[in-house]
Write an enzyme that holds these catalytic residues in place. Structure first.
Site, mmCIF file in Angstrom:
data_model
loop_
_atom_site.group_PDB
_atom_site.id
_atom_site.type_symbol
_atom_site.label_atom_id
_atom_site.label_comp_id
_atom_site.label_asym_id
_atom_site.label_seq_id
_atom_site.Cartn_x
_atom_site.Cartn_y
_atom_site.Cartn_z
ATOM 1 N N CYS A 2 0.822 -1.218 0.000
ATOM 2 C CA CYS A 2 0.000 0.000 0.000
ATOM 3 C C CYS A 2 0.856 1.268 0.000
ATOM 4 O O CYS A 2 1.949 1.287 0.554
ATOM 5 C CB CYS A 2 -0.877 0.047 1.239
ATOM 6 S SG CYS A 2 -1.957 -1.357 1.399
ATOM 7 N N ARG A 27 5.499 -0.150 -6.112
ATOM 8 C CA ARG A 27 5.438 -0.898 -4.852
ATOM 9 C C ARG A 27 4.519 -2.101 -4.941
ATOM 10 O O ARG A 27 4.581 -2.992 -4.094
ATOM 11 C CB ARG A 27 4.929 0.023 -3.726
ATOM 12 C CG ARG A 27 5.819 1.215 -3.460
ATOM 13 C CD ARG A 27 5.120 2.232 -2.591
ATOM 14 N NE ARG A 27 4.883 1.727 -1.254
ATOM 15 C CZ ARG A 27 5.698 1.912 -0.226
ATOM 16 N NH1 ARG A 27 6.790 2.611 -0.386
ATOM 17 N NH2 ARG A 27 5.416 1.417 0.954
ATOM 18 N N TRP A 74 -2.834 -2.777 -1.523
ATOM 19 C CA TRP A 74 -2.379 -4.145 -1.777
ATOM 20 C C TRP A 74 -3.146 -5.006 -0.771
ATOM 21 O O TRP A 74 -2.927 -4.899 0.430
ATOM 22 C CB TRP A 74 -0.876 -4.237 -1.549
ATOM 23 C CG TRP A 74 -0.265 -5.543 -1.914
ATOM 24 C CD1 TRP A 74 0.126 -5.950 -3.167
ATOM 25 C CD2 TRP A 74 0.069 -6.621 -1.024
ATOM 26 N NE1 TRP A 74 0.667 -7.202 -3.101
ATOM 27 C CE2 TRP A 74 0.648 -7.651 -1.804
ATOM 28 C CE3 TRP A 74 -0.067 -6.831 0.356
ATOM 29 C CZ2 TRP A 74 1.095 -8.858 -1.263
ATOM 30 C CZ3 TRP A 74 0.367 -8.027 0.896
ATOM 31 C CH2 TRP A 74 0.936 -9.029 0.085
ATOM 32 N N ASN A 99 -2.143 2.271 5.778
ATOM 33 C CA ASN A 99 -1.206 1.189 5.427
ATOM 34 C C ASN A 99 -0.960 0.379 6.690
ATOM 35 O O ASN A 99 -0.848 0.960 7.769
ATOM 36 C CB ASN A 99 0.155 1.754 5.000
ATOM 37 C CG ASN A 99 0.115 2.388 3.639
ATOM 38 O OD1 ASN A 99 -0.925 2.431 3.001
ATOM 39 N ND2 ASN A 99 1.260 2.889 3.205
ATOM 40 N N GLY A 100 -0.798 -0.939 6.541
ATOM 41 C CA GLY A 100 -0.500 -1.782 7.691
ATOM 42 C C GLY A 100 -1.644 -2.741 7.965
ATOM 43 O O GLY A 100 -2.505 -2.954 7.104
ATOM 44 N N GLU A 482 18.230 -17.877 -6.089
ATOM 45 C CA GLU A 482 17.861 -16.528 -6.521
ATOM 46 C C GLU A 482 17.392 -16.545 -7.981
ATOM 47 O O GLU A 482 16.416 -15.876 -8.334
ATOM 48 C CB GLU A 482 19.058 -15.588 -6.311
ATOM 49 C CG GLU A 482 18.909 -14.178 -6.859
ATOM 50 C CD GLU A 482 17.731 -13.394 -6.277
ATOM 51 O OE1 GLU A 482 17.129 -13.811 -5.280
ATOM 52 O OE2 GLU A 482 17.404 -12.342 -6.869
ATOM 53 N N LYS A 486 13.715 -15.378 -9.182
ATOM 54 C CA LYS A 486 13.517 -14.340 -10.198
ATOM 55 C C LYS A 486 12.602 -14.846 -11.298
ATOM 56 O O LYS A 486 11.693 -14.158 -11.732
ATOM 57 C CB LYS A 486 14.886 -13.943 -10.759
ATOM 58 C CG LYS A 486 15.025 -12.513 -11.085
ATOM 59 C CD LYS A 486 15.550 -11.663 -9.957
ATOM 60 C CE LYS A 486 14.687 -11.718 -8.728
ATOM 61 N NZ LYS A 486 15.207 -10.965 -7.624
ATOM 62 N N GLU A 489 8.966 -15.271 -10.039
ATOM 63 C CA GLU A 489 8.393 -13.981 -9.657
ATOM 64 C C GLU A 489 7.860 -13.195 -10.862
ATOM 65 O O GLU A 489 6.773 -12.633 -10.807
ATOM 66 C CB GLU A 489 9.518 -13.208 -8.972
ATOM 67 C CG GLU A 489 9.154 -11.945 -8.293
ATOM 68 C CD GLU A 489 10.363 -11.335 -7.584
ATOM 69 O OE1 GLU A 489 11.522 -11.660 -7.919
ATOM 70 O OE2 GLU A 489 10.137 -10.510 -6.690
ATOM 71 N N HIS A 505 18.647 -37.721 -5.111
ATOM 72 C CA HIS A 505 17.879 -38.097 -3.916
ATOM 73 C C HIS A 505 16.397 -37.772 -4.062
ATOM 74 O O HIS A 505 15.682 -37.692 -3.068
ATOM 75 C CB HIS A 505 18.470 -37.410 -2.686
ATOM 76 C CG HIS A 505 19.890 -37.801 -2.423
ATOM 77 N ND1 HIS A 505 20.248 -39.062 -2.026
ATOM 78 C CD2 HIS A 505 21.045 -37.100 -2.567
ATOM 79 C CE1 HIS A 505 21.569 -39.129 -1.899
ATOM 80 N NE2 HIS A 505 22.070 -37.941 -2.230
ATOM 81 N N LYS A 603 6.659 -4.288 -3.770
ATOM 82 C CA LYS A 603 8.091 -3.985 -3.704
ATOM 83 C C LYS A 603 8.580 -3.999 -2.260
ATOM 84 O O LYS A 603 9.583 -4.587 -1.939
ATOM 85 C CB LYS A 603 8.347 -2.613 -4.334
ATOM 86 C CG LYS A 603 9.808 -2.183 -4.321
ATOM 87 C CD LYS A 603 10.634 -3.082 -5.208
ATOM 88 C CE LYS A 603 12.121 -2.780 -5.149
ATOM 89 N NZ LYS A 603 12.904 -3.912 -5.662
HETATM 90 O O1 M6R Z 1 13.359 -4.762 0.833
HETATM 91 P P1 M6R Z 1 13.821 -6.141 1.226
HETATM 92 O O2 M6R Z 1 15.168 -6.461 0.661
HETATM 93 O O3 M6R Z 1 13.765 -6.379 2.691
HETATM 94 O O4 M6R Z 1 12.786 -7.133 0.546
HETATM 95 C C1 M6R Z 1 12.834 -8.500 0.818
HETATM 96 C C2 M6R Z 1 12.032 -9.275 -0.195
HETATM 97 O O5 M6R Z 1 10.681 -8.930 -0.135
HETATM 98 C C3 M6R Z 1 12.545 -9.021 -1.628
HETATM 99 O O6 M6R Z 1 13.896 -9.296 -1.736
HETATM 100 C C4 M6R Z 1 11.771 -9.895 -2.638
HETATM 101 O O7 M6R Z 1 12.053 -11.232 -2.437
HETATM 102 C C5 M6R Z 1 12.124 -9.443 -4.054
HETATM 103 N N1 M6R Z 1 10.953 -8.955 -4.706
HETATM 104 C C6 M6R Z 1 12.671 -10.517 -4.912
HETATM 105 O O8 M6R Z 1 12.993 -10.056 -6.185
#
Ligand code: M6R
Length: 608
Positions: A2, A27, A74, A99-100, A482, A486, A489, A505, A603
């Site tokens: 949000c 975000r 969000w 927000n929250g 990672e 990616k 995501e 395994h 974000k």
């Molecule tokens: O702002 P942060 O690094 O704490 O965020 C942590 C995760 O939410 C962030 O790295 C998320 O996994 C990314 N969108 C991945 O690309």
């Protein structure tokens, strides 16, 4: 996640607020809305989907106003819909954005229903409007009503509120959710993100937990949790337009991938000298403190956690320190035992990730020597709440998928491994070798970006699959993880990562012509073992895409072998990550997904 923006001005604010919402689109959100004070009434517009749809409504209705609040939502409580979008209102008089998460919303909602309030949404936020209305009907000002509401609200919140009876002032409150005031000329703003108001002002006041503020076009008053008026520091930040616009790139993610050589230079610059890392780059007294450290605990989420996993290996190999690593969301719940002389490290691009902040706040109650943060946002809560900080200096990262933030986190964590080793007087030759290799790193990253063409050619054979497997060994396993994160995501392809030795395994059963296998094969002491693991895949009809050291001459048959530039072994994870970012991007491009704002994601994840 949000986003809040609010404005009190001597000019019309509708356009400014929508412009601010656009700036916060990165975000992640599912709906947007605005409430604009028009003296006799409040214009209330909301839209499910993109901010552009809200803007279209604004263009059609042309509301004029000098006081307003706006929001991107969000969804947490209640589906994404226009009815659940903020602002929420109470009896056409009090309007709020939030927000929250209000944790005790069920009880509060019931009690407000008892007072005769009707709820139109499924959110936990709407009750805040009713609660304010209830207390204002008792004869309280909006400011006093906010304090009375705060006594009842449990959880995290940033709130902005306006009242039909007051066309001059808005009231904001903060508790564990970012909120700042922006100081303009004949206008004041409040926002959850400085980017939202960076085009209007460079002067910000970051509110603290418990603060409530009353804001009008020409003045603001801040009160702390005990309702005492306080002065908070004004921070001047220049956020250039260039840093927050895509330029000639198709997506922010693409821009941020190609910015990495410069971003890494910015992380390293002024922090190394001669054959070593400079003293106290993590803050005054950090070098002396590092000499005492006997153990390390890392907490982080998502991509930042993957950076931590690579670093855990560096701490052990370079600084000879044991390191434990936890998901920030899990750390508090495993009853961690903290040995004497342990350092807690948090890693976060945004510095506002609620899980990471909660883990830090829990850790502060334990007997850690100190807390240290690796963070990209100097004004963030994490930076303010940690004893020591190193900023990654990557510049604003707008794409939801973390790219340059990850690469610069790794560079920063290597500086930390070197600093710890230096304070303990360990491995001077190795430190010198790595320091020199760090200087060359931006150039080697530039070289690895040149592999784009070969990767573009691979992308179609992955874009038409539903699954993918990423393999790496040792320090490359977190890089494989990672890479998988990616890909899933931004392309919505299901992807998993395994240490290559684990294949036999279980996961080997998945291998067939529909399971592309992406493997990392750098020069290492276990390179041959990894190649044997890959042969097992090939023998079962799997298609291999191998990113390898030039010395690897494997016949991948249907797949592709991509030779990577050479660099010091300890820095290879940073370099091998680059083609995986490009691959995910190119695959997502072919699948036509919303690359910068992937579905369901945010974000900066400011709820636990
Ligand atoms: O702002 P942060 O690094 O704490 O965020 C942590 C995760 O939410 C962030 O790295 C998320 O996994 C990314 N969108 C991945 O690309």
């Amino acid at each position: 996640m949000c986003g809040i923006i609010a404005a009190a001005s001597t000019r019309n604010v509708g356009k400014l607020l929508v412009q601010g919402l656009h700036k916060m689109e990165y975000r992640g959100y599912d709906s947007a809305g605005i409430a604009l004070h028009q003296n006799e009434s409040i214009a209330h517009l909301r839209a499910l989907g993109k901010v552009q749809l809200l803007e279209n409504k604004m263009i059609a209705e042309k509301p004029k106003s000098k006081l307003g609040i706006a929001h991107t939502r969000w969804a947490t409580h209640g589906e994404p819909s226009e009815i659940n979008a903020h602002p929420h209102k109470s009896k056409d008089s009090v309007y709020i954005v939030h927000n929250g998460i209000i944790e005790n919303y069920v009880d509060l909602r019931e009690s407000l229903i008892g007072y005769g309030y009707e709820f139109s949404s499924q959110t936990d936020s709407e009750l805040i409007a009713h609660l304010l209305d209830l207390h204002m009907n008792e004869g309280n000002s909006m400011l006093d009503a906010m304090y009375l509401a705060k006594e009842k609200l449990e959880g995290a919140y940033a709130i902005a509120a306006i009242d039909i009876k007051d066309n001059t002032n808005l009231v904001v409150a903060r508790n564990k959710s970012p909120l700042l005031i922006g100081l303009g000329t004949d206008e004041m703003f409040a926002a959850s993100d400085p980017l939202a108001i960076a085009q209007m002002t460079n002067d910000f006041i970051f509110l603290e937990d418990g603060d409530v503020a009353e804001i009008s076009a020409n003045s603001y008053k801040i009160f702390d949790s005990s309702k005492k008026e306080v002065t908070r520091e004004v921070t001047h930040i220049d956020i250039s337009n260039q840093a927050t616009s895509k330029g000639d790139y198709r997506h922010f993610m693409e821009k941020e991938i190609y910015e990495q050589p410069e971003a890494v230079s910015n992380t390293i610059d002024g922090r190394i000298g001669g054959e070593d890392v400079l003293d106290n780059i993590f803050g005054l007294g950090s070098s002396d403190l590092f000499a005492k450290v006997k153990r390390i605990q890392i907490v982080a989420c998502g991509t930042s956690l993957h950076a931590g996993r690579v670093a855990a290996n560096w701490f052990s190999s370079i600084a000879e320190l044991p390191c434990q690593i936890d998901y920030a969301s899990e750390y508090r719940y495993r009853n961690p035992h903290v040995d004497d002389d342990s350092l807690i490290i948090t890693i976060s691009q945004s510095g506002e990730t609620a899980d990471t902040l909660a883990a830090l706040s829990y850790a502060k109650e334990k007997n850690y020597l100190a807390s240290l943060a690796i963070c990209n946002v100097p004004t963030s809560s994490l930076a303010r709440e940690s004893d020591f900080v190193l900023f990654t200096n990557a510049g604003p990262e707008i794409g939801v998928a973390s790219t340059k933030a990850f690469t610069t986190q790794l560079a920063a964590l290597m500086l930390l491994a070197l600093s710890l080793a230096k304070s303990k007087d360990l491995n001077p030759k190795l430190r010198g070798r790595i320091t020199n290799a760090l200087r060359l790193l931006p150039e080697i990253i530039s070289e690895s970006l040149l592999q784009k063409e070969q990767i573009v050619a691979i992308a179609p054979s992955i874009a038409n699959k539903d699954n993918a497997l990423f393999l790496g060994r040792g320090i490359f396993y977190p890089i494989a993880k990672e890479g998988a994160l990616k890909l899933k995501e931004i392309s919505y392809i299901h992807a998993e990562a395994y240490p290559a030795g684990e294949l036999k395994h279980g996961p080997l059963a998945l291998i067939d012509e529909n399971m592309p296998v992406i493997a990392l094969a750098p020069e290492s002491e276990i390179a041959e073992k990894l190649i044997s693991n890959l042969e097992e895949v090939k023998a079962r009809g799997g298609t291999l895409y191998v990113f390898a050291d030039p010395s690897v001459k494997m016949d991948v048959k249907a797949g592709e072998l991509v030779h990577m530039p050479k660099c010091d072994f300890f820095l290879t994870p940073i370099v091998y990550n680059i083609p995986l970012q490009i691959l995910s991007y190119e695959v997502a491009l072919l699948r036509g997904t919303d690359i910068d704002q992937p579905r369901n994601l945010a974000k900066s994840v400011t709820v636990e």
